[in-house]
Design an enzyme around this catalytic site. Sequence first.
Site, PDB file in Angstrom:
ATOM      1  N   HIS A  84      56.019  -7.374 -14.192  1.00  0.00           N
ATOM      2  CA  HIS A  84      55.059  -6.267 -14.103  1.00  0.00           C
ATOM      3  C   HIS A  84      55.662  -4.942 -14.566  1.00  0.00           C
ATOM      4  CE1 HIS A  84      57.013  -5.737 -10.073  1.00  0.00           C
ATOM      5  NE2 HIS A  84      56.760  -4.452 -10.307  1.00  0.00           N
ATOM      6  N   ASP A 114      56.551 -13.451 -12.074  1.00  0.00           N
ATOM      7  CA  ASP A 114      56.921 -12.041 -12.115  1.00  0.00           C
ATOM      8  C   ASP A 114      58.354 -11.851 -12.594  1.00  0.00           C
ATOM      9  OD1 ASP A 114      56.359  -9.345 -11.988  1.00  0.00           O
ATOM     10  OD2 ASP A 114      56.981  -9.140  -9.897  1.00  0.00           O
ATOM     11  N   GLY A 188      60.240   1.482  -8.559  1.00  0.00           N
ATOM     12  CA  GLY A 188      61.410   1.662  -9.411  1.00  0.00           C
ATOM     13  C   GLY A 188      62.500   0.659  -9.097  1.00  0.00           C
ATOM     14  N   ASN A 189      62.469   0.095  -7.873  1.00  0.00           N
ATOM     15  CA  ASN A 189      63.415  -0.958  -7.524  1.00  0.00           C
ATOM     16  C   ASN A 189      63.070  -2.278  -8.206  1.00  0.00           C
ATOM     17  OD1 ASN A 189      64.154   0.428  -4.429  1.00  0.00           O
ATOM     18  ND2 ASN A 189      65.753  -0.603  -5.622  1.00  0.00           N
ATOM     19  N   SER A 190      61.814  -2.434  -8.611  1.00  0.00           N
ATOM     20  CA  SER A 190      61.384  -3.695  -9.213  1.00  0.00           C
ATOM     21  C   SER A 190      62.250  -4.061 -10.411  1.00  0.00           C
ATOM     22  CB  SER A 190      59.925  -3.604  -9.653  1.00  0.00           C
ATOM     23  OG  SER A 190      59.068  -3.541  -8.543  1.00  0.00           O
ATOM     24  N   LEU A 241      44.968 -27.267 -13.517  1.00  0.00           N
ATOM     25  CA  LEU A 241      43.834 -28.110 -13.134  1.00  0.00           C
ATOM     26  C   LEU A 241      42.555 -27.305 -12.968  1.00  0.00           C
ATOM     27  CD1 LEU A 241      45.218 -30.659 -10.513  1.00  0.00           C
ATOM     28  CD2 LEU A 241      44.186 -31.176 -12.730  1.00  0.00           C
ATOM     29  N   GLY A 242      42.668 -26.122 -12.342  1.00  0.00           N
ATOM     30  CA  GLY A 242      41.487 -25.296 -12.143  1.00  0.00           C
ATOM     31  C   GLY A 242      40.852 -25.439 -10.778  1.00  0.00           C
TER      32      GLY A 242
END
Length: 338
Positions: A84, A114, A188-190, A241-242
């Site tokens: 992200h 992520d 900001g740590n991400s 699969l959905g």
Amino acid sequence: YSVCLRTRCAGTPRLGTLLGRARLHNMIDDRDREALDAYSEAVTAVVQQVLPSVASLRVRSRLGDGAGSASVLTGDGFLLTSAHVVDGVNTVVAAFADGNEVTADVVGRDAFSDLAVLRARGDVPSPVALGDASKLQVGQLVIAVGNPLGLAGSVTAGIISGLGRSLPTRQGRVVDEVIQTDAALNPGNSGGVLADSRGRMIGVNTAVAGIGVGLAVPINETTQRIISALMTAGRVRRAWLGIAGSQAPLPPALANKLGRREGLRVAQVVAGSPADSAGLRAGDIVVAVAGTSLGSSTELQRRMVEDAIGRRVEITVWRNGALVDVIAVPRELTESSS
């Protein structure tokens, strides 16, 4: 105190008692200092080892300017960050603690875990050592290194507050086995490092779930496969699969027969999906996929690997008091699939 020592004044401690208490306090203070010194030494040793290899990212996208963190994966310039952080961008600027700045290109991005991999165009510091989050224990010391709120090279310490948490993504999937920590995390740590006391990266900081609740994507066998795929192919292929659902208890007789108490109750079937074509219905309880028992959406996600794309898969469900087998052919998962 001379009078009190002779007459043992009521309510007044004797000199010997006062000296004894002082010695006891000094002993406690010494033990506290030793414990604090050991804690400080552990944290500072990790910081000295990890901090040089953590970059502050400056990101500019169509949505505006942003910031995040990244760590050095390899000596030839691969960096690891959160997906992200680099959503909608192709290049970023990575700045290191020694003042070196390099431009880095986005090599691959996987929104479902992520995680993202970058490639620096210039020299980078030594890579961070990778650990194994599967060996962690609740209560273990961890250190977060990153660049929160634009404050480069920030360090916080805490413990592992929980393991096996789930992190919902914007795509409706769930990142499994997420680490919960009380080490302070902020925007900001991400993409920064969550390290153990030996300086090994055991998680990629990814989210703040509340005051004192930070989350990190674990470094384990699964995520290392994802990282390798991003480095070599720029993407991760998964089957789809959905269906959406949640754990549900099985009838006692069925639970005894199958040797497990729960299955995956189907709450929704995406129109036109492989599950829809196979005849799966809302209300079905999935108990097995390809002959192997299944009891949660997490277990289903683990089965939907690249090899399952385009292959016939037998799915066993409990429907209207009977076990029913259907055949589905999973398609490749895309960000628009769910």
